[in-house]
Motif scaffolding. Structure first.
Motif, PDB file in Angstrom:
ATOM      1  N   UNK A   8       3.700   6.450  -3.428  1.00  0.00           N
ATOM      2  CA  UNK A   8       4.818   5.501  -3.405  1.00  0.00           C
ATOM      3  C   UNK A   8       4.517   4.388  -2.405  1.00  0.00           C
ATOM      4  N   UNK A   9       4.809   3.149  -2.792  1.00  0.00           N
ATOM      5  CA  UNK A   9       4.498   2.031  -1.901  1.00  0.00           C
ATOM      6  C   UNK A   9       5.493   1.970  -0.753  1.00  0.00           C
TER       7      UNK A   9
ATOM      8  N   UNK B 126      13.373   4.187   7.115  1.00  0.00           N
ATOM      9  CA  UNK B 126      12.309   5.090   6.663  1.00  0.00           C
ATOM     10  C   UNK B 126      10.946   4.581   7.118  1.00  0.00           C
TER      11      UNK B 126
ATOM     12  N   UNK C 122       0.846  -1.200   0.000  1.00  0.00           N
ATOM     13  CA  UNK C 122       0.000   0.000   0.000  1.00  0.00           C
ATOM     14  C   UNK C 122       0.882   1.251   0.000  1.00  0.00           C
TER      15      UNK C 122
ATOM     16  N   UNK D 185       8.115  15.218   5.012  1.00  0.00           N
ATOM     17  CA  UNK D 185       9.146  16.217   4.768  1.00  0.00           C
ATOM     18  C   UNK D 185       9.701  16.714   6.099  1.00  0.00           C
TER      19      UNK D 185
ATOM     20  N   UNK E  18       2.700  13.969   2.824  1.00  0.00           N
ATOM     21  CA  UNK E  18       3.895  14.583   2.254  1.00  0.00           C
ATOM     22  C   UNK E  18       4.508  15.572   3.246  1.00  0.00           C
TER      23      UNK E  18
ATOM     24  N   UNK F  31       6.673  -0.555   0.541  1.00  0.00           N
ATOM     25  CA  UNK F  31       7.665  -1.591   0.263  1.00  0.00           C
ATOM     26  C   UNK F  31       8.959  -1.063  -0.332  1.00  0.00           C
ATOM     27  N   UNK F  32       8.900   0.125  -0.952  1.00  0.00           N
ATOM     28  CA  UNK F  32      10.106   0.670  -1.575  1.00  0.00           C
ATOM     29  C   UNK F  32      10.947   1.463  -0.580  1.00  0.00           C
TER      30      UNK F  32
ATOM     31  N   UNK G 264      -1.780   5.858   2.189  1.00  0.00           N
ATOM     32  CA  UNK G 264      -2.816   4.914   2.633  1.00  0.00           C
ATOM     33  C   UNK G 264      -2.404   4.227   3.935  1.00  0.00           C
TER      34      UNK G 264
ATOM     35  N   UNK H 287      12.096  12.353   1.734  1.00  0.00           N
ATOM     36  CA  UNK H 287      11.531  12.881   0.502  1.00  0.00           C
ATOM     37  C   UNK H 287      10.932  11.747  -0.293  1.00  0.00           C
ATOM     38  N   UNK H 288       9.612  11.750  -0.341  1.00  0.00           N
ATOM     39  CA  UNK H 288       8.931  10.709  -1.092  1.00  0.00           C
ATOM     40  C   UNK H 288       8.874  11.095  -2.552  1.00  0.00           C
ATOM     41  N   UNK H 289       8.818  10.063  -3.400  1.00  0.00           N
ATOM     42  CA  UNK H 289       8.617  10.304  -4.825  1.00  0.00           C
ATOM     43  C   UNK H 289       7.221  10.886  -5.004  1.00  0.00           C
ATOM     44  N   UNK H 290       6.326  10.441  -4.160  1.00  0.00           N
ATOM     45  CA  UNK H 290       4.952  10.941  -4.178  1.00  0.00           C
ATOM     46  C   UNK H 290       4.214  10.209  -3.090  1.00  0.00           C
ATOM     47  N   UNK H 291       3.034  10.718  -2.698  1.00  0.00           N
ATOM     48  CA  UNK H 291       2.301  10.046  -1.613  1.00  0.00           C
ATOM     49  C   UNK H 291       1.831   8.653  -2.011  1.00  0.00           C
TER      50      UNK H 291
END
Lengths: 259, 373
Positions: free
Chosen positions: A142-143, A151, A95, A131, A127, A145-146, A99, A136-140
């Motif tokens: 982003x899973x 983090x 997820x 921050x 986000x 798992x990555x 989420x 720094x997320x790639x975007x909200x």
């Protein structure tokens, strides 16, 4: 110092004939990081489980913001503002971060009388909070798992604080992490502390504890030897207390102080 | 996505991922690619076979819609981390119950439909409760119900009517207010107009001369579209949708965060049963009869459509739109092979191959999302 958020007074916990805790007293003040140190089997886990409402103490009392409290179950403790971030996190890898962040606490907006999940709000807050914590997320979307282990710990901590934790219990958050990730988590603890949250940091790593701790309580065989303030105690003394004194002293020479 | 492009303090360790890879991390991708491929193939090979005139389109649309109805239920249940192998038997059972209530017992059809819905959704809840309480894999529990329900579907008509097909439902449904919601058609005047202006063909002979060859959209298709929209919004736009993902992703972690995992799973079993009953009711109203062998193998077809649509068998990931596209591929190929004049047994070969391909693609996508190696 101000009043403690939580005071665990002379807590005893017996499991049948085993005395897991034999009178432990710990106070946590707002904005401090209280390190709870101890070797395996010292009673750390039992103690924090008592604090978070999983176990009921056999003897002793829990004062939460000055009032005696009895937690029937973990839910009560969470409601009161005691959040636990476990080693095995409450995160779902597939997820997205936002989420996960709002899982179980989804924000709602009503359209045509139907309550919808307010994703814009969830994404924005996620986000922002990330921050603040220096991630720094790639975007909200982003899973989780990555993300790296450190983090993920940070997301879990940020989530607990966002949803009103006054006392944050971190159960060995750094035990499975690398050097870089550990320093990230320690930095997160520092940020959370500055927001006025009382942090209980459980570890058996003296270096990690000394890096962020304001006060140190060492548990050994269900007892404490009191609480020391930062600067009052050396790493060697802490290490000795954890190990129960003698054995390590003889090892110390051959290991060259590396433990 | 927008935040990533404007973020001033970017993390140098996060590699830019290409748009292609980003697109790949959508569960619908397999379904979209498959749909395009399938339509291209049949446009090239079977264009002048009548597959793409009004009748032909209606033909494969109805078949696809059937798959869609059960795929929506199976999709949400699979994302919530469970299976239901009793869907096919449930279709047969629900149809038979409607027939027995309305023909054998001569109840009004609306009452027969309503009681059947309540009964079947209740059986879905029993499925769910057994799975939750015993902790057994839903695979086994619903496999048991596959046989139990099929057994009753054959047993009841044998005992009551001494046959395995009960007909006469069309007559019973005459004038009923609820039956048209499942067996009726909508948009009749529009098709009549299209026939009149020559957009679609009209019958040139017989009693229906002058009427359009397609005289409306069956309610089956309306149900399919409605359920897909409902399922998609529920999954992606509501709190409950987040709980479905969470329950299937990691039930323990979800529970720790306060998600009522058991409730979510039981409700999804009930919803799957609901979808199966919708399917059965539409079928019974269309055919005017209920047969003991209806719905055979439908549970697997539903699961295959869902997997083609990008859902993971292990739960926690998937898309209703993807499942709907999977169902569309299914329907188009099944009917398309017929139009193209290919031996219909090859459909099963195709099915096996596309299932294998989809599962391999999904496993790869899962690694991309979770960053596993």
């Amino acid at each position: 110092m101000s009043e403690p958020i939580i005071r665990m007074n002379n807590i005893e916990k017996h499991f049948g004939s085993v005395i897991a805790l034999a009178g432990v007293t710990v106070e946590v003040f707002p904005g401090e990081c209280h390190c709870l140190l101890g070797d395996n089997g010292a009673g750390k886990s039992t103690f924090i489980k008592t604090m978070s409402g999983v176990h009921k103490p056999t003897k002793g009392e829990i004062l939460f913001e000055g009032k005696p409290m009895e937690f029937a179950d973990p839910r009560d403790a969470i409601e009161a503002g005691i959040a636990t971030v476990h080693q095995h996190l409450a995160m779902i890898p597939m997820m997205s971060v936002s989420r996960n962040f709002f899982m179980g606490n989804e924000p709602l907006k009503t359209r045509l009388g139907i309550p919808f999940f307010d994703r814009e709000y969830a994404d924005r807050v996620t986000m922002e909070e990330m921050r603040k914590m220096g991630i720094n997320l790639r975007g909200p979307d982003q899973a989780v798992g990555t993300l790296s282990g450190g983090e993920r710990q940070t997301v879990a901590i940020a989530r607990a604080v966002h949803f009103g934790a006054k006392v944050l219990i971190l159960d060995e958050p750094t035990s499975a992490l690398g050097v870089r990730q550990t320093s990230n988590v320690l930095a997160t603890i520092d940020k959370v502390r500055k927001q006025g949250v009382g942090v209980v940091f459980i570890s058996h790593n003296v270096r990690h504890a000394l890096a962020v701790g304001d006060r140190f309580t060492v548990l050994n065989r269900g007892k404490t030897f009191g609480t020391a303030k930062r600067g009052e105690i050396t790493p060697e003394e802490l290490q000795d207390l954890m190990a129960g004194g003698q054995e390590l002293a003889t090892l110390e020479g051959s290991l060259g102080g590396t433990v | 996505m927008s935040a990533a492009t404007q973020g001033a303090d970017k993390d140098e360790r996060i590699k830019e991922i290409s748009r292609f890879r980003q697109a790949l991390i959508r569960p619908e991708l397999g379904g979209i690619v498959g749909t395009v491929a399938v339509f291209t193939f049949f446009l090239l090979t079977a264009f002048d076979s009548g597959m793409f005139n009004a009748q032909g389109v209606m033909n494969w649309s109805v078949v696809s819609a059937q798959f869609m109805i059960i795929a929506v239920g199976a999709c949400l249940l699979m994302i919530a981390g469970e299976f239901d192998l009793s869907v096919g038997s449930m279709i047969g059972f629900a149809g038979m119950m409607i027939a027995i209530f309305s023909v054998t017992l001569a109840w009004p059809v609306w009452l027969a439909i309503m009681i059947t819905f309540v009964l079947c959704v209740f059986i879905g809840a029993i499925n769910g409760f057994i799975v939750i309480r015993t902790g057994l894999p839903s695979f086994i529990v619903t496999l048991a119900f596959l046989f139990i329900l099929r057994g009753f579907t054959i047993f009841f008509p044998q005992v009551l009517e001494r046959k395995t097909i009960i007909g006469g439902i069309k007559d019973a449904a005459e004038g009923d207010w609820l039956a048209p919601f499942f067996g009726g058609k909508v948009g009749g005047p529009i098709f009549e107009w299209m026939g009149n202006v020559g957009l679609i063909e009209t019958f040139s002979r017989g009693t229906r001369a002058g009427q359009p060859v397609v005289d409306g959209i069956p309610m089956l298709i309306v149900w399919a579209i409605g359920l897909v929209i409902f399922g998609h919004i529920l999954l992606t736009r509501t709190r409950f949708g987040n709980w479905i993902f969470a329950a299937g992703g990691d039930a323990e972690a979800a529970r720790n965060s306060g998600v009522p995992v058991n409730r979510v799973k039981v409700l999804m079993f009930m919803f799957t049963a609901f979808c199966a009953t919708v399917f059965a009711t539409c079928q019974v109203m269309e055919f005017g009869s209920a047969g003991a062998d209806r719905g055979l193998l439908k549970e697997f077809e539903a699961i295959i459509a869902v997997v083609i649509g990008g859902a993971l068998l292990t739960g926690g990931y998937g898309s209703v739109i993807g499942a709907a596209l999977g169902a569309l591929i299914f329907g188009v190929v099944q009917q398309g092979l017929f139009f193209a004049g290919v031996e219909s047994s090859l459909f099963r070969v195709f099915l096996g191959l596309i299932l294998l391909g989809a599962v391999i693609l999904n496993t790869y996508i899962r690694r991309l999302i979770t960053g596993e190696r």
